[in-house]
Design a protein around this motif. Structure first.
Motif, PDB file in Angstrom:
ATOM      1  N   GLY A 119      30.537   4.715  75.686  1.00 14.41           N
ATOM      2  CA  GLY A 119      30.950   4.895  77.067  1.00 14.41           C
ATOM      3  C   GLY A 119      30.229   6.040  77.749  1.00 14.41           C
ATOM      4  N   PHE A 120      29.837   7.084  76.974  1.00 13.42           N
ATOM      5  CA  PHE A 120      29.190   8.245  77.571  1.00 13.42           C
ATOM      6  C   PHE A 120      27.675   8.102  77.663  1.00 13.42           C
ATOM      7  CE2 PHE A 120      33.183  10.392  76.472  1.00 13.42           C
ATOM      8  CZ  PHE A 120      33.407  11.079  77.663  1.00 13.42           C
ATOM      9  N   GLY A 121      27.047   7.630  76.620  1.00 11.38           N
ATOM     10  CA  GLY A 121      25.593   7.659  76.624  1.00 11.38           C
ATOM     11  C   GLY A 121      24.888   6.390  76.231  1.00 11.38           C
ATOM     12  N   LEU A 122      25.592   5.392  75.713  1.00 13.43           N
ATOM     13  CA  LEU A 122      24.938   4.193  75.217  1.00 13.43           C
ATOM     14  C   LEU A 122      25.387   2.946  75.967  1.00 13.43           C
ATOM     15  CD1 LEU A 122      25.209   4.938  71.380  1.00 13.43           C
ATOM     16  CD2 LEU A 122      23.298   5.429  72.898  1.00 13.43           C
ATOM     17  N   GLN A 123      25.737   3.100  77.247  1.00  8.21           N
ATOM     18  CA  GLN A 123      26.244   1.957  77.990  1.00  8.21           C
ATOM     19  C   GLN A 123      25.182   0.883  78.176  1.00  8.21           C
ATOM     20  OE1 GLN A 123      26.095   5.038  79.094  1.00  8.21           O
ATOM     21  NE2 GLN A 123      25.421   5.214  81.224  1.00  8.21           N
ATOM     22  N   TYR A 124      23.908   1.305  78.335  1.00  9.66           N
ATOM     23  CA  TYR A 124      22.846   0.312  78.504  1.00  9.66           C
ATOM     24  C   TYR A 124      22.616  -0.472  77.216  1.00  9.66           C
ATOM     25  CZ  TYR A 124      21.864   2.897  82.776  1.00  9.66           C
ATOM     26  OH  TYR A 124      21.970   3.505  83.995  1.00  9.66           O
ATOM     27  N   LEU A 125      22.673   0.235  76.076  1.00 10.67           N
ATOM     28  CA  LEU A 125      22.531  -0.447  74.793  1.00 10.67           C
ATOM     29  C   LEU A 125      23.688  -1.418  74.577  1.00 10.67           C
ATOM     30  CD1 LEU A 125      21.090  -0.765  72.083  1.00 10.67           C
ATOM     31  CD2 LEU A 125      22.440   1.160  71.225  1.00 10.67           C
ATOM     32  N   ALA A 126      24.910  -0.985  74.916  1.00 10.26           N
ATOM     33  CA  ALA A 126      26.072  -1.874  74.766  1.00 10.26           C
ATOM     34  C   ALA A 126      25.956  -3.087  75.684  1.00 10.26           C
ATOM     35  CB  ALA A 126      27.351  -1.098  75.068  1.00 10.26           C
ATOM     36  N   ALA A 127      25.437  -2.879  76.902  1.00  5.48           N
ATOM     37  CA  ALA A 127      25.275  -4.003  77.832  1.00  5.48           C
ATOM     38  C   ALA A 127      24.263  -5.012  77.295  1.00  5.48           C
ATOM     39  CB  ALA A 127      24.834  -3.489  79.200  1.00  5.48           C
ATOM     40  N   ASP A 128      23.173  -4.520  76.692  1.00  4.62           N
ATOM     41  CA  ASP A 128      22.175  -5.428  76.122  1.00  4.62           C
ATOM     42  C   ASP A 128      22.747  -6.217  74.947  1.00  4.62           C
ATOM     43  OD1 ASP A 128      20.241  -4.661  77.928  1.00  4.62           O
ATOM     44  OD2 ASP A 128      19.457  -3.064  76.651  1.00  4.62           O
ATOM     45  N   ILE A 129      23.536  -5.557  74.097  1.00  2.00           N
ATOM     46  CA  ILE A 129      24.120  -6.251  72.938  1.00  2.00           C
ATOM     47  C   ILE A 129      25.140  -7.293  73.400  1.00  2.00           C
ATOM     48  CG2 ILE A 129      25.544  -5.930  70.876  1.00  2.00           C
ATOM     49  CD1 ILE A 129      24.188  -3.225  70.499  1.00  2.00           C
ATOM     50  N   ALA A 130      25.990  -6.915  74.355  1.00  7.59           N
ATOM     51  CA  ALA A 130      26.964  -7.875  74.878  1.00  7.59           C
ATOM     52  C   ALA A 130      26.257  -9.051  75.556  1.00  7.59           C
ATOM     53  CB  ALA A 130      27.907  -7.182  75.867  1.00  7.59           C
ATOM     54  N   SER A 131      25.189  -8.772  76.272  1.00  8.97           N
ATOM     55  CA  SER A 131      24.430  -9.849  76.917  1.00  8.97           C
ATOM     56  C   SER A 131      23.775 -10.757  75.880  1.00  8.97           C
ATOM     57  CB  SER A 131      23.362  -9.260  77.840  1.00  8.97           C
ATOM     58  OG  SER A 131      23.939  -8.463  78.851  1.00  8.97           O
ATOM     59  N   GLY A 132      23.382 -10.184  74.739  1.00 11.32           N
ATOM     60  CA  GLY A 132      22.816 -10.997  73.673  1.00 11.32           C
ATOM     61  C   GLY A 132      23.803 -12.031  73.158  1.00 11.32           C
ATOM     62  N   PHE A 133      25.064 -11.630  72.985  1.00  7.95           N
ATOM     63  CA  PHE A 133      26.087 -12.586  72.555  1.00  7.95           C
ATOM     64  C   PHE A 133      26.366 -13.620  73.647  1.00  7.95           C
ATOM     65  CE2 PHE A 133      27.071  -9.221  69.458  1.00  7.95           C
ATOM     66  CZ  PHE A 133      27.162 -10.000  68.299  1.00  7.95           C
ATOM     67  N   ILE A 134      26.304 -13.200  74.921  1.00  6.02           N
ATOM     68  CA  ILE A 134      26.491 -14.157  76.021  1.00  6.02           C
ATOM     69  C   ILE A 134      25.386 -15.208  75.995  1.00  6.02           C
ATOM     70  CG2 ILE A 134      26.451 -14.401  78.527  1.00  6.02           C
ATOM     71  CD1 ILE A 134      27.815 -11.686  78.720  1.00  6.02           C
ATOM     72  N   LEU A 135      24.150 -14.773  75.760  1.00  7.39           N
ATOM     73  CA  LEU A 135      23.032 -15.729  75.705  1.00  7.39           C
ATOM     74  C   LEU A 135      23.184 -16.688  74.529  1.00  7.39           C
ATOM     75  CD1 LEU A 135      20.011 -13.361  76.509  1.00  7.39           C
ATOM     76  CD2 LEU A 135      21.107 -14.994  78.035  1.00  7.39           C
ATOM     77  N   LEU A 136      23.708 -16.202  73.404  1.00  5.41           N
ATOM     78  CA  LEU A 136      23.854 -17.064  72.233  1.00  5.41           C
ATOM     79  C   LEU A 136      24.985 -18.067  72.407  1.00  5.41           C
ATOM     80  CD1 LEU A 136      23.305 -14.517  69.311  1.00  5.41           C
ATOM     81  CD2 LEU A 136      21.754 -16.303  70.083  1.00  5.41           C
ATOM     82  N   PHE A 137      26.087 -17.644  73.043  1.00  6.42           N
ATOM     83  CA  PHE A 137      27.232 -18.536  73.195  1.00  6.42           C
ATOM     84  C   PHE A 137      27.108 -19.423  74.431  1.00  6.42           C
ATOM     85  CE2 PHE A 137      29.245 -15.456  70.323  1.00  6.42           C
ATOM     86  CZ  PHE A 137      29.863 -16.316  69.442  1.00  6.42           C
ATOM     87  N   GLU A 138      26.815 -18.842  75.584  1.00 11.93           N
ATOM     88  CA  GLU A 138      26.741 -19.619  76.822  1.00 11.93           C
ATOM     89  C   GLU A 138      25.439 -20.415  76.912  1.00 11.93           C
ATOM     90  OE1 GLU A 138      26.983 -18.788  81.642  1.00 11.93           O
ATOM     91  OE2 GLU A 138      27.582 -17.247  80.216  1.00 11.93           O
ATOM     92  N   ARG A 139      24.373 -19.895  76.350  1.00 10.46           N
ATOM     93  CA  ARG A 139      23.072 -20.549  76.258  1.00 10.46           C
ATOM     94  C   ARG A 139      22.473 -20.933  77.623  1.00 10.46           C
ATOM     95  NH1 ARG A 139      23.487 -25.506  72.968  1.00 10.46           N
ATOM     96  NH2 ARG A 139      21.248 -25.260  72.677  1.00 10.46           N
ATOM     97  N   PRO A 140      22.466 -20.000  78.586  1.00 12.51           N
ATOM     98  CA  PRO A 140      21.725 -20.294  79.818  1.00 12.51           C
ATOM     99  C   PRO A 140      20.221 -20.284  79.584  1.00 12.51           C
ATOM    100  CG  PRO A 140      22.489 -18.029  79.838  1.00 12.51           C
ATOM    101  CD  PRO A 140      23.078 -18.653  78.613  1.00 12.51           C
ATOM    102  N   VAL A 141      19.792 -19.530  78.566  1.00 11.27           N
ATOM    103  CA  VAL A 141      18.389 -19.491  78.153  1.00 11.27           C
ATOM    104  C   VAL A 141      18.352 -19.761  76.658  1.00 11.27           C
ATOM    105  CG1 VAL A 141      16.339 -18.042  77.919  1.00 11.27           C
ATOM    106  CG2 VAL A 141      17.757 -17.849  79.962  1.00 11.27           C
ATOM    107  N   ARG A 142      17.519 -20.730  76.260  1.00 10.54           N
ATOM    108  CA  ARG A 142      17.453 -21.133  74.859  1.00 10.54           C
ATOM    109  C   ARG A 142      16.040 -20.968  74.317  1.00 10.54           C
ATOM    110  NH1 ARG A 142      19.570 -27.028  76.174  1.00 10.54           N
ATOM    111  NH2 ARG A 142      17.957 -26.608  77.729  1.00 10.54           N
ATOM    112  N   ILE A 143      15.941 -21.039  73.009  1.00 14.07           N
ATOM    113  CA  ILE A 143      14.634 -20.941  72.376  1.00 14.07           C
ATOM    114  C   ILE A 143      13.763 -22.115  72.825  1.00 14.07           C
ATOM    115  CG2 ILE A 143      13.402 -20.890  70.184  1.00 14.07           C
ATOM    116  CD1 ILE A 143      15.030 -18.421  70.749  1.00 14.07           C
ATOM    117  N   GLY A 144      12.532 -21.807  73.234  1.00 12.85           N
ATOM    118  CA  GLY A 144      11.604 -22.831  73.694  1.00 12.85           C
ATOM    119  C   GLY A 144      11.656 -23.101  75.179  1.00 12.85           C
TER     120      GLY A 144
END
Length: 313
Positions: A119-144
């Protein structure tokens, strides 16, 4: 049966050494609620060392099995990645439990402390990790998939926990943070329907015959590689420009990732047909209007050398 006393003493001495070594290896050191020993630390490191190769191997086996069942490549990648993350998470928890003999309550305390740090210093890293799970589950962008983000366009090569790798036509790898793929505008040329419509803007001189231009543009879209016949190409008359008539040719393709080359091929056909049929490109015109000045004074002021020459004659 009689046992040699010397042999018995020898084995007793060995057992004593082993018991002492085991005692020192298992001697617990306590730090608050955490208890650790040399043996538990060794076991924890072994578990941690085996976790990562086991996760990679298991992920590869699952992906190959799903590939034999002809499952969508993007879905295969998502399942294999999730399996890898789950195995790594379980392995790390087991390693911590074997090393420090901590329970789930202690682990929850650790994660709470980490969340405060995030919450203090790694919010951007947390946002990227959370977005990674969103991409894997929701799949708006897929491999290929072929995507355009900002000024960059390429094929999605991998979706990792924090970043996504995109390869351009030049073979350059672009590392994109996952949060940008979730929060920003992304054009996915491969999403949903594999067909895509490609607009091609064309301007001609304002004295051109609109019917001839329309038929010429439709002829230019024929026999072009990767341009579909159904839906049919279509021409739209957009309006009147600066000494020009503006048109738009719409063609469909089932190879959207090649839209740049398709647009180039159609433009070649348009240029050749325009040249053979006498259709001219627009030439912008500008008019200079001067009011309130007599022509004789204007010529004398703007062309003094010419005026002097006329006077000399």
């Amino acid at each position: 049966m009689r046992i040699d006393p010397n042999l018995l003493a020898f084995f007793q001495d060995d057992l004593t050494v082993i018991s002492r070594m085991w005692y020192y290896l298992t001697y617990p050191f306590t730090f608050g609620r955490i208890t650790v020993s040399a043996a538990s630390m060794a076991v924890g490191l072994i578990v941690l060392a085996l976790t990562f190769p086991f996760a990679r191997t298991g992920s590869s086996l699952i992906e190959r099995r799903l590939q034999r069942q002809r499952i969508d490549p993007g879905l295969r990648y998502t399942i294999s990645r999730l399996v890898k993350y789950v195995v790594i998470t379980v392995g790390i928890l087991l390693s911590l439990k074997q090393t420090f003999a901590i329970d789930l309550t202690s682990i929850a305390v650790i994660f709470t402390a980490l969340s405060v740090g995030i919450g203090f210093g790694l919010q951007y890293l947390a946002a990227d990790i959370a977005s990674g799970f969103i991409l894997l589950f929701e799949r708006p962008v897929r491999i290929g998939d072929r995507i355009t983000i900002g000024d960059d366009e390429g094929d999605v090569h991998s979706i990792n926990l924090r970043t996504t790798t995109v390869f351009t036509n030049n073979g350059v790898a672009i590392i994109v943070p996952n949060s940008k793929l979730v929060s920003q505008r992304v054009v996915n040329w491969s999403y949903g329907d594999p067909r895509a419509r490609i607009p091609i803007l064309v301007s001609v001189a304002d004295d051109s015959d609109v019917d001839v231009v329309t038929s010429t543009l439709l002829d230019a879209a024929r026999d072009v590689e990767n341009v579909l016949e159904v839906p049919l190409p279509k021409v739209q008359f957009l309006g009147f420009g600066n000494s020009a008539l503006d048109f738009r040719l719409l063609v469909w393709t089932n190879q959207p990732r090649r839209h740049i080359q398709i647009r180039s091929d159609v433009n070649y056909h348009i240029a050749n047909l325009f040249h053979s049929r006498g259709i001219r490109m627009p030439t912008p015109k500008q008019q200079l209007v001067v009011r309130g000045v007599e022509l004789e004074h204007l010529e004398r002021d703007l062309l003094p050398e010419r005026s002097a020459a006329d006077a000399h004659r």
